[in-house]
Design a protein around this motif. Structure first.
Motif, mmCIF file in Angstrom:
data_model
loop_
_atom_site.group_PDB
_atom_site.id
_atom_site.type_symbol
_atom_site.label_atom_id
_atom_site.label_comp_id
_atom_site.label_asym_id
_atom_site.label_seq_id
_atom_site.Cartn_x
_atom_site.Cartn_y
_atom_site.Cartn_z
ATOM 1 N N ASP A 45 -6.048 -1.358 0.574
ATOM 2 C CA ASP A 45 -7.318 -0.940 -0.028
ATOM 3 C C ASP A 45 -7.676 0.506 0.291
ATOM 4 O O ASP A 45 -8.140 1.249 -0.583
ATOM 5 N N ASP A 46 -7.481 0.928 1.544
ATOM 6 C CA ASP A 46 -7.909 2.281 1.911
ATOM 7 C C ASP A 46 -7.068 3.338 1.195
ATOM 8 O O ASP A 46 -7.594 4.364 0.737
ATOM 9 N N VAL A 47 -5.773 3.088 1.054
ATOM 10 C CA VAL A 47 -4.904 4.025 0.326
ATOM 11 C C VAL A 47 -5.270 4.036 -1.149
ATOM 12 O O VAL A 47 -5.306 5.096 -1.785
ATOM 13 N N ARG A 48 -5.552 2.863 -1.707
ATOM 14 C CA ARG A 48 -5.942 2.785 -3.118
ATOM 15 C C ARG A 48 -7.217 3.589 -3.374
ATOM 16 O O ARG A 48 -7.293 4.359 -4.328
ATOM 17 N N ARG A 49 -8.198 3.417 -2.491
ATOM 18 C CA ARG A 49 -9.476 4.114 -2.705
ATOM 19 C C ARG A 49 -9.306 5.630 -2.628
ATOM 20 O O ARG A 49 -9.903 6.369 -3.414
ATOM 21 N N ARG A 50 -8.483 6.098 -1.708
ATOM 22 C CA ARG A 50 -8.248 7.547 -1.623
ATOM 23 C C ARG A 50 -7.520 8.045 -2.866
ATOM 24 O O ARG A 50 -7.826 9.122 -3.394
ATOM 25 N N GLY A 51 -6.565 7.271 -3.317
ATOM 26 C CA GLY A 51 -5.837 7.662 -4.523
ATOM 27 C C GLY A 51 -6.727 7.693 -5.746
ATOM 28 O O GLY A 51 -6.622 8.596 -6.594
ATOM 29 N N VAL A 52 -7.613 6.706 -5.856
ATOM 30 C CA VAL A 52 -8.547 6.655 -6.987
ATOM 31 C C VAL A 52 -9.480 7.858 -6.953
ATOM 32 O O VAL A 52 -9.755 8.480 -7.993
#
Length: 256
Positions: A45-52
């Motif tokens: 989740d944390d990587v996804r949010r940064r990527g988004v």
């Protein structure tokens, strides 16, 4: 020339976003969807949010680089429409319930708009779909990418059932396009078939086995389901495009 071949009127939205920029918007939407899909299925989740958030910043900057507020609103409408269509097509093809990163990205792009920008966005979003000719270069580029991606998915799987199912999904989308775009839809179908044949010839794809069977099933289904006048136009237009490519590339003359 029959009524089915009537050319579309000029694109009235090209004064805001020219054809080259429309095609760029379609490619950006495709690339953004691919990145956000990978983030959704392969990252925590944390990587996804940064990527988004990084995607949101890049896409917002691209839209804001337009000449004025109306053009920026149309750019944003193109991006969101493109990503939404990719999400819908992939959800239908692969039975996805949700793509979290896509929902987050779309929401973040909308949340950043003030009241004036939101009103402009809604107006341009409505205009985008109001007529076939509106942003037609965007629509052609977007559908081309979608159709080729679905076809490629159908020929890389080793499962015969999955390959035929994906080919059927692509066929259904192409048929739906002729209904949604009564004037230009058949040309987009012909475009897809021509590009598939050209890829087969250029790269030696779908020459045997499951991949060949799925591709042949797609062509056969369209030949069977399209009304005769549309079918004849589609097949003739696609054949001319393939022959023109062969002549230009001085490649083999056998059509897949």
């Amino acid at each position: 020339m029959s009524s089915s071949e009537t050319l579309l009127p000029p694109d009235p939205l090209a004064v805001l976003v020219d054809p080259d920029t429309q095609r760029q918007a379609a490619r950006l939407a495709q690339e953004a969807f691919a990145r956000v899909f990978r983030l959704s299925v392969a990252e925590p989740d944390d990587v996804r949010r940064r990527g988004v958030e990084a995607l949101r910043s890049d896409l917002s900057d691209w839209a804001a680089a337009a000449a004025d507020g109306e053009a920026a609103a149309l750019r944003l409408a193109l991006l969101l429409t493109g990503m939404d269509q990719w999400g819908l097509a992939w959800s239908q093809a692969f039975g996805l319930v949700a793509i979290p990163g896509l929902s987050e990205l779309v929401g973040a792009l909308r949340t950043g708009l003030d009241e004036t920008a939101e009103a402009r966005f809604l107006r341009q979003f409505e205009d985008l779909g109001a007529a076939e000719e509106n942003v037609i270069d965007f629509k052609v580029e977007l559908r081309r990418g979608l159709h080729l991606a679905l076809w490629h998915s159908s020929i890389v799987t080793e499962s015969r059932d999955e390959a035929l199912r994906l080919a059927g999904q692509l066929g259904s989308q192409l048929l739906a396009l002729t209904r949604a775009m009564p004037i230009a839809g058949w040309r987009l179908v012909a475009d897809a078939l021509a590009f598939i044949q050209i890829r087969c010839l250029a790269d030696g794809l779908a020459t045997e086995g499951v991949a060949q069977e799925a591709t042949q099933a797609l062509f056969a289904a369209l030949a069977r389901e399209l009304p005769k006048e549309q079918r004849d136009l589609v097949m003739a237009h696609a054949a001319r495009a393939v022959i023109a490519w062969q002549q230009a590339s001085r490649g083999p003359t056998q059509v897949h």
